[in-house]
Design a protein around this motif. Structure first.
Motif, PDB file in Angstrom:
ATOM      1  N   UNK A 237       1.513  23.615   1.965  1.00 20.06           N
ATOM      2  CA  UNK A 237       2.080  24.766   0.983  1.00 20.06           C
ATOM      3  C   UNK A 237       3.063  23.988  -0.033  1.00 20.06           C
ATOM      4  N   UNK A 238       3.247  22.809  -0.206  1.00 15.70           N
ATOM      5  CA  UNK A 238       4.185  22.143  -1.153  1.00 15.70           C
ATOM      6  C   UNK A 238       3.463  21.382  -1.966  1.00 15.70           C
ATOM      7  N   UNK A 239       2.569  21.843  -2.879  1.00 15.75           N
ATOM      8  CA  UNK A 239       1.952  21.029  -3.763  1.00 15.75           C
ATOM      9  C   UNK A 239       2.638  20.188  -4.829  1.00 15.75           C
ATOM     10  N   UNK A 240       3.810  20.803  -4.966  1.00 11.91           N
ATOM     11  CA  UNK A 240       4.676  20.171  -6.222  1.00 11.91           C
ATOM     12  C   UNK A 240       5.748  19.234  -5.531  1.00 11.91           C
ATOM     13  N   UNK A 241       5.973  19.449  -4.236  1.00 10.18           N
ATOM     14  CA  UNK A 241       7.176  18.632  -3.628  1.00 10.18           C
ATOM     15  C   UNK A 241       6.977  17.359  -3.233  1.00 10.18           C
ATOM     16  N   UNK A 242       7.648  16.280  -3.565  1.00  6.94           N
ATOM     17  CA  UNK A 242       7.414  14.878  -3.332  1.00  6.94           C
ATOM     18  C   UNK A 242       7.884  14.590  -1.897  1.00  6.94           C
TER      19      UNK A 242
ATOM     20  N   UNK B  39       4.541  22.967  14.083  1.00  8.04           N
ATOM     21  CA  UNK B  39       3.774  22.759  15.436  1.00  8.04           C
ATOM     22  C   UNK B  39       4.187  21.473  16.174  1.00  8.04           C
ATOM     23  N   UNK B  40       4.791  21.590  17.260  1.00 11.38           N
ATOM     24  CA  UNK B  40       5.281  20.175  17.966  1.00 11.38           C
ATOM     25  C   UNK B  40       4.369  19.688  18.725  1.00 11.38           C
ATOM     26  N   UNK B  41       3.262  19.006  18.499  1.00 10.34           N
ATOM     27  CA  UNK B  41       2.238  18.358  19.105  1.00 10.34           C
ATOM     28  C   UNK B  41       2.326  16.787  18.634  1.00 10.34           C
TER      29      UNK B  41
ATOM     30  N   UNK C 256      -7.060  25.422  10.141  1.00 12.85           N
ATOM     31  CA  UNK C 256      -6.452  25.012   8.760  1.00 12.85           C
ATOM     32  C   UNK C 256      -4.666  25.396   9.006  1.00 12.85           C
ATOM     33  N   UNK C 257      -4.268  26.753   9.618  1.00 13.54           N
ATOM     34  CA  UNK C 257      -3.277  27.232   9.854  1.00 13.54           C
ATOM     35  C   UNK C 257      -2.543  26.204  10.863  1.00 13.54           C
ATOM     36  N   UNK C 258      -3.036  25.790  11.870  1.00 16.44           N
ATOM     37  CA  UNK C 258      -2.215  24.985  12.771  1.00 16.44           C
ATOM     38  C   UNK C 258      -2.350  23.359  12.041  1.00 16.44           C
ATOM     39  N   UNK C 259      -3.197  23.253  11.290  1.00 14.95           N
ATOM     40  CA  UNK C 259      -3.021  21.666  10.675  1.00 14.95           C
ATOM     41  C   UNK C 259      -1.837  21.778   9.832  1.00 14.95           C
ATOM     42  N   UNK C 260      -1.628  22.807   9.076  1.00 15.17           N
ATOM     43  CA  UNK C 260      -0.454  22.856   8.091  1.00 15.17           C
ATOM     44  C   UNK C 260       0.835  22.878   8.867  1.00 15.17           C
ATOM     45  N   UNK C 261       0.900  23.690   9.885  1.00 13.76           N
ATOM     46  CA  UNK C 261       2.093  23.771  10.825  1.00 13.76           C
ATOM     47  C   UNK C 261       2.420  22.298  11.331  1.00 13.76           C
ATOM     48  N   UNK C 262       1.280  21.560  11.664  1.00 14.24           N
ATOM     49  CA  UNK C 262       1.604  20.229  12.362  1.00 14.24           C
ATOM     50  C   UNK C 262       2.074  19.295  11.337  1.00 14.24           C
TER      51      UNK C 262
ATOM     52  N   UNK D 273       0.925  -1.214   0.022  1.00 12.11           N
ATOM     53  CA  UNK D 273       0.002   0.009   0.024  1.00 12.11           C
ATOM     54  C   UNK D 273       0.779   1.163  -0.015  1.00 12.11           C
ATOM     55  N   UNK D 274       0.772   2.084  -1.136  1.00  8.83           N
ATOM     56  CA  UNK D 274       1.604   3.179  -1.138  1.00  8.83           C
ATOM     57  C   UNK D 274       0.665   4.432  -0.811  1.00  8.83           C
ATOM     58  N   UNK D 275       0.891   5.062   0.301  1.00  5.30           N
ATOM     59  CA  UNK D 275       0.081   6.164   0.729  1.00  5.30           C
ATOM     60  C   UNK D 275       0.582   7.343   0.627  1.00  5.30           C
ATOM     61  N   UNK D 276       0.262   8.393  -0.276  1.00  3.71           N
ATOM     62  CA  UNK D 276       0.681   9.496  -0.642  1.00  3.71           C
ATOM     63  C   UNK D 276      -0.423  10.563  -0.076  1.00  3.71           C
ATOM     64  N   UNK D 277       0.025  11.585   0.829  1.00  3.53           N
ATOM     65  CA  UNK D 277      -1.005  12.401   1.359  1.00  3.53           C
ATOM     66  C   UNK D 277      -1.158  13.719   0.683  1.00  3.53           C
ATOM     67  N   UNK D 278      -1.773  13.790  -0.320  1.00  2.00           N
ATOM     68  CA  UNK D 278      -1.757  14.838  -1.625  1.00  2.00           C
ATOM     69  C   UNK D 278      -2.281  16.122  -0.502  1.00  2.00           C
ATOM     70  N   UNK D 279      -3.318  15.871   0.213  1.00  2.00           N
ATOM     71  CA  UNK D 279      -4.027  16.952   1.029  1.00  2.00           C
ATOM     72  C   UNK D 279      -3.023  17.321   1.874  1.00  2.00           C
ATOM     73  N   UNK D 280      -2.323  16.713   2.543  1.00  2.00           N
ATOM     74  CA  UNK D 280      -1.237  16.999   3.536  1.00  2.00           C
ATOM     75  C   UNK D 280      -0.293  18.069   2.906  1.00  2.00           C
ATOM     76  N   UNK D 281       0.043  17.515   1.790  1.00  2.00           N
ATOM     77  CA  UNK D 281       1.276  18.479   0.989  1.00  2.00           C
ATOM     78  C   UNK D 281       0.421  19.598   0.602  1.00  2.00           C
ATOM     79  N   UNK D 282      -0.780  19.791   0.229  1.00  2.00           N
ATOM     80  CA  UNK D 282      -1.461  20.936  -0.094  1.00  2.00           C
ATOM     81  C   UNK D 282      -1.602  21.627   1.062  1.00  2.00           C
ATOM     82  N   UNK D 283      -1.985  21.396   2.331  1.00  3.12           N
ATOM     83  CA  UNK D 283      -2.206  22.171   3.596  1.00  3.12           C
ATOM     84  C   UNK D 283      -0.695  22.572   4.059  1.00  3.12           C
TER      85      UNK D 283
END
Length: 637
Positions: free
Chosen positions: A70-75, A137-139, A126-132, A58-68
């Motif tokens: 701010x790195x939509x083009x970074x693998x 954000x160290x949580x 949304x900002x805190x989720x992107x930082x995490x 199973x290859x899991x790529x969290x595109x949503x996490x990348x979008x949040x």
């Protein structure tokens, strides 16, 4: 897919064991009807298609996490791994691990989110989720899957930050089957998987133990169980049996948030407070002596946390925003309001001045009064009864209360009442004003009926009336119908001697001059019969009784009849049948006489003779005879 043609083959059943050779040997006629079909000529094939229930990798790529982030083009492969995952597995009631674990998560996350009132109700912006997701954000995030037996806790965060502090806050223990801690600082991940669950652990309570659920065949049926839910169960079973963190990283053994959500919707149930905190409040209420110690430790922890937050953030945080450890005790959690006013001086004064009534004394007085009234009532009743007995002149003061007795006291009272009421003329006494049938009779109805029956009996031709069958006395039953005379009675009183014995004794005496039988043969023809005096043969001498005609049989019957008549003439009783069970007959008629005919002898009256020998107009003889014995048992006769 596998495809193979269908072709006939030679029988390969081994002979022996349960298969006998005689069962496999077939004759030619049996082989004719057992020829296989022409499947090969018709092109018959067998096709087998197989597929796996879940993918091997199973290859899991969290595109949503990348979008949040701010790195939509970074693998994710080019991002440096900075996240660690810690797996803890322990028993459901293990408070020594659960309480420090909850306290450490609350302390770390509340320190990074000072504006959060409670972790359970706090949602990341949304900002805190992107930082995490980016690591700014160290949580700590993660989930907890539990059943009645075990808890599986997975926590993720920055390896050099929150995860390290979390591990330092936990007590150290040795891995075993009851407790297991998996963490490898060299195994890092490039992404978070459980930011969707916010800052508190996602708690999933299974209805049945996990080890029972994974054994059900239904979880591999995609029509019944979703593939994501089935994959979550398989990965959780792998977590339960894993012993190395590197093995989990290599096999990608952590379920995603979508898998856990599907698992909760299908196999989850409601979560209790003990599932969240790990503490049974009903048991904590018994620990009343530790309340002061727990509150003191909690207050000291709150002060230190407040100082730490102010030092790191530079902002002022109120004490109510600090994380608190809610532990049940004898009186609930710490009090945050004033005490309840439970004093009522007026009510206490009323209780002091009130005089309680003595209900026991009242009950005793009432009981004495009732007992005294009862004794007086019984005395008056006894005097009235004694006066009534003397007035009626009862013998020795005896009173007979049963209605069937001659000296019935009730009947005597009624007789006395009738005598008094009979003096009142033109007056009717009744028990009811509406019904005349309830009038009191001035005469004794029973005595009237008895008197009328006595007068009817006086009119009978016989004193006892007509009774059938008529009763007989015992002496009449013993008397025969044909009595014997005095001479015959005297003869019967003499001892009986057997006449055959006299004849036998007389035959044993030899007369003088008579020669006894000798053994010398005689050749004369007339000695044994069969010949005439002149020596000629008699043809009718040697004839059997079976061929002698009806004359021999008639002589035999006449001889039997004469013997029976001679025996009957010597019988002195009327009935020759002996019935020892009947005994002496009583004066009352026997019930067995009902089966006898009412007419004993031959009828002399002409009417009875006609009835006894009646004929129908057709000429059929229909004589009237007595009814059968069964007439007394048949209900419809």
């Amino acid at each position: 897919k596998i495809r193979a043609p269908v072709a006939p083959l030679k029988r390969s059943i081994p002979v022996g064991g349960e298969v006998e050779k005689a069962e496999l040997d077939l004759i030619d006629s049996e082989l004719l009807v057992r020829q296989p079909g022409r499947y090969f000529e018709a092109g018959t094939e067998i096709r087998l298609a197989a597929s796996i229930a879940s993918p091997l990798h199973s290859h899991r790529l969290s595109l949503k996490a990348l979008a949040l982030a701010g790195e939509p083009n970074q693998s994710l492969a080019h991002r440096s791994p900075c996240f660690e995952r810690v797996v803890l597995m322990f028993q459901y009631g293990d408070v020594d691990i659960m309480l420090p674990l909850r306290s450490a998560i609350e302390e770390i996350n509340m320190s990074m989110l000072p504006n959060a009132e409670s972790l359970r109700s706090y949602q990341l912006t949304e900002e805190e989720a992107v930082e995490a997701n980016s690591g700014a954000l160290d949580i700590l995030t993660g989930f907890q899957v539990l059943d009645d037996e075990f808890r599986i806790v997975v926590i993720e965060g920055l390896g050099d930050g929150a995860v390290k502090r979390f591990i330092d806050a936990l007590p150290s223990f040795k891995n075993s089957e009851q407790r297991r801690f998996l963490r490898n600082s060299e195994v890092r991940y490039t992404e978070r998987l459980y930011t969707r669950f916010d800052v508190d652990l996602k708690v999933i309570r299974l209805r049945d133990p996990l080890r029972f659920i994974v054994q059900r065949p239904e979880i591999y049926d995609s029509f019944k169980v979703d593939v994501a839910c089935q994959r979550a169960l398989v990965l959780l079973a792998g977590l339960r049996s894993a012993h190395r963190s590197r093995e989990l990283a290599r096999t990608q053994g952590f379920p995603t948030s979508d898998m856990l959500t599907r698992l909760e919707s299908m196999y989850g149930e409601s979560v209790s407070v003990q599932d969240l905190d790990g503490v049974d409040r009903s048991r904590m209420r018994q620990r009343r002596g530790t309340r002061a110690r727990i509150e003191a430790e909690q207050r000291a922890t709150d002060v230190s946390k407040l100082q730490d937050v102010q030092r790191r953030t530079g902002r002022t945080a109120s004490a109510k925003r600090l994380p608190t450890l809610s532990i049940g005790n004898g009186h609930g959690p710490a009090r945050h309001k004033g005490p309840t006013n439970s004093n009522n001086p007026e009510y206490e004064q009323m209780l002091a001045e009130r005089e309680e009534p003595d209900f026991l004394k009242e009950h005793r007085d009432a009981r004495r009064a009732i007992r005294k009234a009862h004794r007086e009532r019984m005395r008056l009743r006894s005097e009235a009864d004694q006066d009534l007995i003397e007035r009626f002149g009862a013998t020795n003061g005896q009173v007979f209360t049963y209605s069937g007795q001659k000296l019935n006291f009730v009947q005597r009272q009624q007789e006395e009442l009738r005598r008094r009421l009979s003096k009142h003329h033109h007056v009717t006494y009744t028990y009811s004003r509406d019904f005349q049938s309830l009038g009191f009779p001035l005469v004794d109805e029973g005595a009237v009926v008895q008197e009328e029956a006595r007068r009817n009996r006086e009119k009978f031709m016989t004193a006892e009336g007509f009774v059938y069958p008529a009763k007989h006395s015992a002496m009449e039953d013993r008397m025969p119908n044909n009595p014997i005379g005095e001479a015959r009675a005297d003869e019967l009183r003499m001892p009986w001697e057997d006449p055959g014995r006299k004849l036998l004794l007389s035959n044993n005496r030899r007369e003088e001059g008579v020669k006894d039988m000798d053994c010398i043969p005689n050749n004369e023809l007339t000695v044994f019969g069969g010949y005439h005096a002149d020596g000629s043969r008699n043809p009718n001498f040697f004839q059997s009784v079976h061929i002698g005609g009806d004359g021999v049989e008639l002589e035999r019957r006449q001889a039997e009849k004469r013997a029976q008549e001679e025996w009957r003439a010597k019988v002195v009783v009327e009935n020759v049948q002996f019935r020892p069970h009947q005994g002496v007959r009583s004066e009352k008629p026997s019930q067995l006489d009902k089966i006898q005919d009412i007419l004993v002898a031959q009828p002399r009256k002409r009417a009875l003779r006609l009835v006894r020998n009646a004929h129908l107009p057709s000429g059929k003889h229909v004589p009237l005879r007595r009814a059968p014995v069964s007439i007394f048992t048949a209900s419809d006769s």
